[in-house]
Design a protein around this motif. Structure first.
Motif, short mmCIF file in Angstrom:
data_model
loop_
_atom_site.label_atom_id
_atom_site.label_comp_id
_atom_site.label_asym_id
_atom_site.label_seq_id
_atom_site.Cartn_x
_atom_site.Cartn_y
_atom_site.Cartn_z
N ILE A 1 1.10 -1.10 -0.26
CA ILE A 1 -0.13 0.21 -0.18
C ILE A 1 1.20 1.30 0.21
CG2 ILE A 1 -1.38 1.59 1.68
CD1 ILE A 1 -3.20 -1.28 2.35
N LEU A 2 2.11 1.36 0.49
CA LEU A 2 3.34 2.34 0.73
C LEU A 2 3.85 2.55 -0.07
CD1 LEU A 2 4.20 4.37 2.87
CD2 LEU A 2 5.57 3.32 3.48
N THR A 3 3.77 1.15 -1.09
CA THR A 3 4.52 1.65 -2.55
C THR A 3 3.27 2.00 -3.36
OG1 THR A 3 5.91 0.00 -2.04
CG2 THR A 3 5.04 0.02 -4.30
N ASN A 4 1.99 1.93 -3.52
CA ASN A 4 0.64 2.22 -4.00
C ASN A 4 0.99 3.77 -3.75
OD1 ASN A 4 0.73 -0.29 -5.67
ND2 ASN A 4 -1.01 -0.92 -4.62
N VAL A 5 0.78 4.03 -2.42
CA VAL A 5 0.52 5.63 -2.45
C VAL A 5 1.64 6.31 -2.84
CG1 VAL A 5 0.48 7.43 -0.54
CG2 VAL A 5 -0.81 4.79 -0.53
N ASN A 6 2.84 6.24 -3.21
CA ASN A 6 4.00 6.96 -3.43
C ASN A 6 4.21 7.13 -4.99
OD1 ASN A 6 5.62 6.90 -0.98
ND2 ASN A 6 6.76 5.63 -0.79
N VAL A 7 3.62 5.63 -5.65
CA VAL A 7 3.16 6.04 -6.78
C VAL A 7 2.38 6.70 -7.20
CG1 VAL A 7 2.91 4.18 -8.88
CG2 VAL A 7 4.98 3.56 -7.57
N SER A 8 0.88 6.57 -6.64
CA SER A 8 0.51 7.63 -7.06
C SER A 8 0.62 9.37 -6.99
CB SER A 8 -0.79 7.79 -5.68
OG SER A 8 -1.60 6.11 -6.38
N THR A 9 1.65 9.39 -5.81
CA THR A 9 1.70 10.74 -5.42
C THR A 9 2.50 11.28 -6.14
OG1 THR A 9 1.89 10.28 -3.08
CG2 THR A 9 2.81 12.11 -3.42
N GLN A 10 3.49 10.05 -6.95
CA GLN A 10 4.68 10.71 -7.97
C GLN A 10 3.45 11.24 -9.66
OE1 GLN A 10 7.57 12.06 -6.54
NE2 GLN A 10 8.19 11.05 -8.33
N MET A 11 2.73 10.33 -9.86
CA MET A 11 2.00 10.68 -11.07
C MET A 11 1.44 11.97 -10.48
SD MET A 11 1.01 6.63 -11.36
CE MET A 11 -0.58 7.13 -13.05
N TYR A 12 0.36 11.79 -9.64
CA TYR A 12 -0.09 13.46 -9.24
C TYR A 12 0.72 14.47 -9.53
CZ TYR A 12 -2.21 16.89 -6.02
OH TYR A 12 -2.87 17.76 -5.69
N LEU A 13 1.82 14.35 -8.87
CA LEU A 13 2.71 15.67 -8.72
C LEU A 13 3.43 15.93 -10.38
CD1 LEU A 13 4.92 15.02 -5.98
CD2 LEU A 13 2.96 16.36 -5.90
N GLN A 14 3.43 14.84 -10.98
CA GLN A 14 3.80 14.95 -12.61
C GLN A 14 2.47 15.54 -13.50
OE1 GLN A 14 4.85 10.84 -13.67
NE2 GLN A 14 7.15 10.94 -13.00
N ALA A 15 0.94 14.84 -12.97
CA ALA A 15 0.24 15.03 -13.58
C ALA A 15 0.21 16.84 -13.06
CB ALA A 15 -1.02 14.40 -13.01
N GLU A 16 0.17 17.54 -11.67
CA GLU A 16 -0.25 18.63 -11.71
C GLU A 16 0.85 19.91 -12.91
OE1 GLU A 16 -1.90 21.62 -10.11
OE2 GLU A 16 -2.43 19.95 -9.69
N ALA A 17 2.23 18.93 -12.77
CA ALA A 17 3.22 20.31 -13.37
C ALA A 17 3.04 20.24 -14.96
CB ALA A 17 4.88 19.26 -13.08
N GLN A 18 2.16 19.08 -15.07
CA GLN A 18 1.68 19.32 -16.58
C GLN A 18 0.71 20.13 -16.55
OE1 GLN A 18 1.39 15.27 -17.85
NE2 GLN A 18 3.22 14.41 -18.33
#
Length: 149
Positions: free
Chosen positions: A60-77
């Motif tokens: 779950i922690l790995t999934n949260v970290n991956v989701s957070t990274q994807m969110y930050l990338q989407a926010e930057a885009q």
């Protein structure tokens, strides 16, 4: 004789009591052994469950970290796209202003002459043609640092 029979009966009662006592003691030991086994089995099950929960928490922690990274990338885009939208909106408004100015400058008077002359007068020639302006052909450059949220 009465006393010897009393001794025999008390001796046999003691043997019976000793047998019952030993039987109870054996039964208690067996019950304690089963209780220890159940306790050990329960402890093993809890240890296995704790290990499984640790694995799930890691997943779950790995999934949260991956989701957070994807969110930050989407926010930057999204920030880049917002900057590009603002720039393109500004350019569109500028082009519309130029077109409005050119439309107003002809005064609504009809054109005489050939179609080429009319096109040149409407567009203001190549110099004032909004499609030939240099800044329209420049790429839009934006980065997440340019945008303030």
């Amino acid at each position: 004789m009465a006393s010897s029979s009393q001794l025999q009966s008390s001796g046999s009662e003691e043997k019976i009591m000793d047998q019952r006592k030993r039987k109870r003691m054996i039964s208690n030991r067996e019950s304690a052994r089963r209780s220890r086994l159940r306790k050990q089995q329960h402890l093993n099950e809890l240890t296995a469950q704790a290990n499984q929960l640790r694995k799930e928490n890691g997943y779950i922690l790995t999934n949260v970290n991956v989701s957070t990274q994807m969110y930050l990338q989407a926010e930057a885009q999204n920030s880049i796209l917002r900057a590009q939208l603002a720039e393109l909106t500004h350019r569109l408004n500028s082009v519309n202003e130029i077109i409005d100015c050119l439309s107003c400058s002809d005064g609504g008077v009809g054109f005489e002459g050939s179609d080429d002359q009319q096109a040149a007068q409407i567009g203001g020639g190549d110099f004032l043609n909004p499609w030939n302006l240099l800044y329209l052909n420049q790429p839009v450059m934006a980065s997440p640092d340019m945008i303030m949220s």
